[in-house]
Motif scaffolding. Structure first.
Motif, PDB file in Angstrom:
ATOM      1  N   ALA A   1      50.159  30.595  45.061  1.00 35.35           N
ATOM      2  CA  ALA A   1      50.603  31.853  44.776  1.00 35.35           C
ATOM      3  C   ALA A   1      50.027  32.658  43.392  1.00 35.35           C
ATOM      4  O   ALA A   1      49.705  33.672  43.595  1.00 35.35           O
ATOM      5  CB  ALA A   1      52.252  31.448  44.419  1.00 35.35           C
ATOM      6  N   GLU A   2      49.538  31.752  42.548  1.00 39.53           N
ATOM      7  CA  GLU A   2      48.829  32.282  41.435  1.00 39.53           C
ATOM      8  C   GLU A   2      47.443  33.061  41.674  1.00 39.53           C
ATOM      9  O   GLU A   2      47.162  34.025  41.252  1.00 39.53           O
ATOM     10  CB  GLU A   2      48.665  31.241  40.266  1.00 39.53           C
ATOM     11  CG  GLU A   2      48.039  31.509  39.117  1.00 39.53           C
ATOM     12  CD  GLU A   2      47.521  30.506  38.099  1.00 39.53           C
ATOM     13  OE1 GLU A   2      47.135  30.887  37.282  1.00 39.53           O
ATOM     14  OE2 GLU A   2      47.980  29.239  38.372  1.00 39.53           O
ATOM     15  N   LEU A   3      46.912  32.263  42.753  1.00 35.63           N
ATOM     16  CA  LEU A   3      45.742  32.902  43.149  1.00 35.63           C
ATOM     17  C   LEU A   3      45.604  34.148  44.048  1.00 35.63           C
ATOM     18  O   LEU A   3      44.859  34.955  43.730  1.00 35.63           O
ATOM     19  CB  LEU A   3      44.656  31.827  44.015  1.00 35.63           C
ATOM     20  CG  LEU A   3      44.262  30.513  43.224  1.00 35.63           C
ATOM     21  CD1 LEU A   3      43.603  29.473  43.913  1.00 35.63           C
ATOM     22  CD2 LEU A   3      43.558  31.202  41.654  1.00 35.63           C
ATOM     23  N   VAL A   4      46.871  34.113  44.859  1.00 36.48           N
ATOM     24  CA  VAL A   4      47.281  35.237  45.804  1.00 36.48           C
ATOM     25  C   VAL A   4      47.412  36.511  44.772  1.00 36.48           C
ATOM     26  O   VAL A   4      47.036  37.743  44.793  1.00 36.48           O
ATOM     27  CB  VAL A   4      48.319  35.115  46.553  1.00 36.48           C
ATOM     28  CG1 VAL A   4      48.824  36.102  47.133  1.00 36.48           C
ATOM     29  CG2 VAL A   4      48.035  34.346  47.721  1.00 36.48           C
ATOM     30  N   SER A   5      48.208  36.313  43.642  1.00 32.39           N
ATOM     31  CA  SER A   5      48.468  37.404  42.738  1.00 32.39           C
ATOM     32  C   SER A   5      47.407  37.996  42.030  1.00 32.39           C
ATOM     33  O   SER A   5      47.230  39.273  41.939  1.00 32.39           O
ATOM     34  CB  SER A   5      49.428  36.672  41.543  1.00 32.39           C
ATOM     35  OG  SER A   5      49.874  37.560  40.633  1.00 32.39           O
TER      36      SER A   5
ATOM     37  N   VAL B   1      40.931  41.253  50.026  1.00 35.52           N
ATOM     38  CA  VAL B   1      42.032  40.446  49.225  1.00 35.52           C
ATOM     39  C   VAL B   1      41.632  38.856  49.862  1.00 35.52           C
ATOM     40  O   VAL B   1      41.418  38.037  49.106  1.00 35.52           O
ATOM     41  CB  VAL B   1      43.719  40.884  49.573  1.00 35.52           C
ATOM     42  CG1 VAL B   1      44.452  39.400  49.273  1.00 35.52           C
ATOM     43  CG2 VAL B   1      43.917  41.677  49.032  1.00 35.52           C
ATOM     44  N   ALA B   2      41.520  38.719  51.266  1.00 42.17           N
ATOM     45  CA  ALA B   2      40.880  37.610  51.707  1.00 42.17           C
ATOM     46  C   ALA B   2      39.742  37.168  51.179  1.00 42.17           C
ATOM     47  O   ALA B   2      39.558  35.930  50.693  1.00 42.17           O
ATOM     48  CB  ALA B   2      40.834  37.802  53.049  1.00 42.17           C
ATOM     49  N   HIS B   3      38.895  38.009  50.923  1.00 40.60           N
ATOM     50  CA  HIS B   3      37.482  37.458  50.498  1.00 40.60           C
ATOM     51  C   HIS B   3      37.630  36.826  48.762  1.00 40.60           C
ATOM     52  O   HIS B   3      37.106  36.109  48.444  1.00 40.60           O
ATOM     53  CB  HIS B   3      36.415  38.459  50.622  1.00 40.60           C
ATOM     54  CG  HIS B   3      35.140  37.991  50.109  1.00 40.60           C
ATOM     55  ND1 HIS B   3      34.521  36.875  50.804  1.00 40.60           N
ATOM     56  CD2 HIS B   3      34.333  38.202  49.175  1.00 40.60           C
ATOM     57  CE1 HIS B   3      33.113  36.651  50.263  1.00 40.60           C
ATOM     58  NE2 HIS B   3      32.959  37.425  49.242  1.00 40.60           N
ATOM     59  N   THR B   4      38.523  37.801  48.238  1.00 43.45           N
ATOM     60  CA  THR B   4      38.621  37.478  46.746  1.00 43.45           C
ATOM     61  C   THR B   4      39.612  36.180  46.686  1.00 43.45           C
ATOM     62  O   THR B   4      39.149  35.251  45.889  1.00 43.45           O
ATOM     63  CB  THR B   4      39.462  38.514  46.154  1.00 43.45           C
ATOM     64  OG1 THR B   4      38.477  39.692  46.237  1.00 43.45           O
ATOM     65  CG2 THR B   4      39.625  38.290  44.588  1.00 43.45           C
ATOM     66  N   LEU B   5      40.202  36.114  47.449  1.00 43.45           N
ATOM     67  CA  LEU B   5      41.069  34.839  47.447  1.00 43.45           C
ATOM     68  C   LEU B   5      40.127  33.390  47.840  1.00 43.45           C
ATOM     69  O   LEU B   5      40.301  32.576  47.252  1.00 43.45           O
ATOM     70  CB  LEU B   5      42.082  34.871  48.318  1.00 43.45           C
ATOM     71  CG  LEU B   5      43.135  33.675  48.530  1.00 43.45           C
ATOM     72  CD1 LEU B   5      43.946  33.328  47.262  1.00 43.45           C
ATOM     73  CD2 LEU B   5      44.338  33.656  49.608  1.00 43.45           C
TER      74      LEU B   5
END
Length: 187
Positions: free
Chosen positions: A27-31, A106-110
């Motif tokens: 959750a922290e990384l998704v944020s 978002v996916a690549h950054t995650l």
């Protein structure tokens, strides 16, 4: 490690261990990943966390899409799968392709954040991402499309570097061509 160092060190991990980030770590990384450029702040994406028996259900949906009985073992290759979903919003300013680009960003950054945090990650796709059985298993709405899954697990010990070669910027970066001078104008 700087962002540049993290990106340069990034590689895809096709094999991972049974370790995975906790829901709160994820959750922290998704944020943080949600901070990508997003025209009109539509947030046209969502992520679905698949662990344990969720992966079995996905395996059955993939088999159904393939016309096979039983369960595909593909989703069992990692202890955590993160489904990437483009959630298209009505907008006169932001076309669907741009909304899908945001979800991909978002996916690549995650994936970069997970890698930098010490997790092995690979983004997997396939023709069945757009199959009705797989969409139903994920609970997708009519305004949504599955872009694939991040397979996440522990990095196994290895002394083998990633297979990707460095990119030669000159092969992919250029200047805008000079415009032709029109008659009667000063260029």
């Amino acid at each position: 490690m700087t962002a540049l160092e993290a990106v340069r060190a990034r590689r895809s991990w096709s094999r991972v261990t049974d370790d995975a980030p906790t829901p709160s770590e994820l959750a922290e990384l998704v944020s943080a990943a949600g901070r990508v450029a997003d025209h009109s702040s539509l947030r046209p994406w969502r992520l679905i966390e698949l662990r344990g028996s969720d992966r079995d259900r996905l395996g059955r949906a993939i088999s159904k899409a393939s016309g096979d009985k039983g369960r595909s073992s593909k989703p069992l290759r990692a202890p955590l799968l993160v489904a990437i979903v483009a959630t298209y919003r009505k907008s006169e300013k932001v076309p669907r392709w741009e909304q899908e680009a945001v979800a991909s960003g978002v996916a690549h950054t995650l994936s970069l954040l997970l890698d930098e945090a010490g997790w092995g990650v690979i983004w997997r796709t396939g023709w069945y991402t757009r199959h009705k059985a797989v969409a139903k298993a994920h609970g997708l709405g009519k305004n949504e499309a599955l872009l694939g899954w991040l397979y996440v697990g522990g990095k196994p010990p290895t002394d083998r570097p990633g297979r990707r070669k460095p990119v030669e910027a000159a092969d992919h970066l250029s200047r805008m061509p000079a415009g032709k001078k029109r008659e009667g104008t000063k260029a």
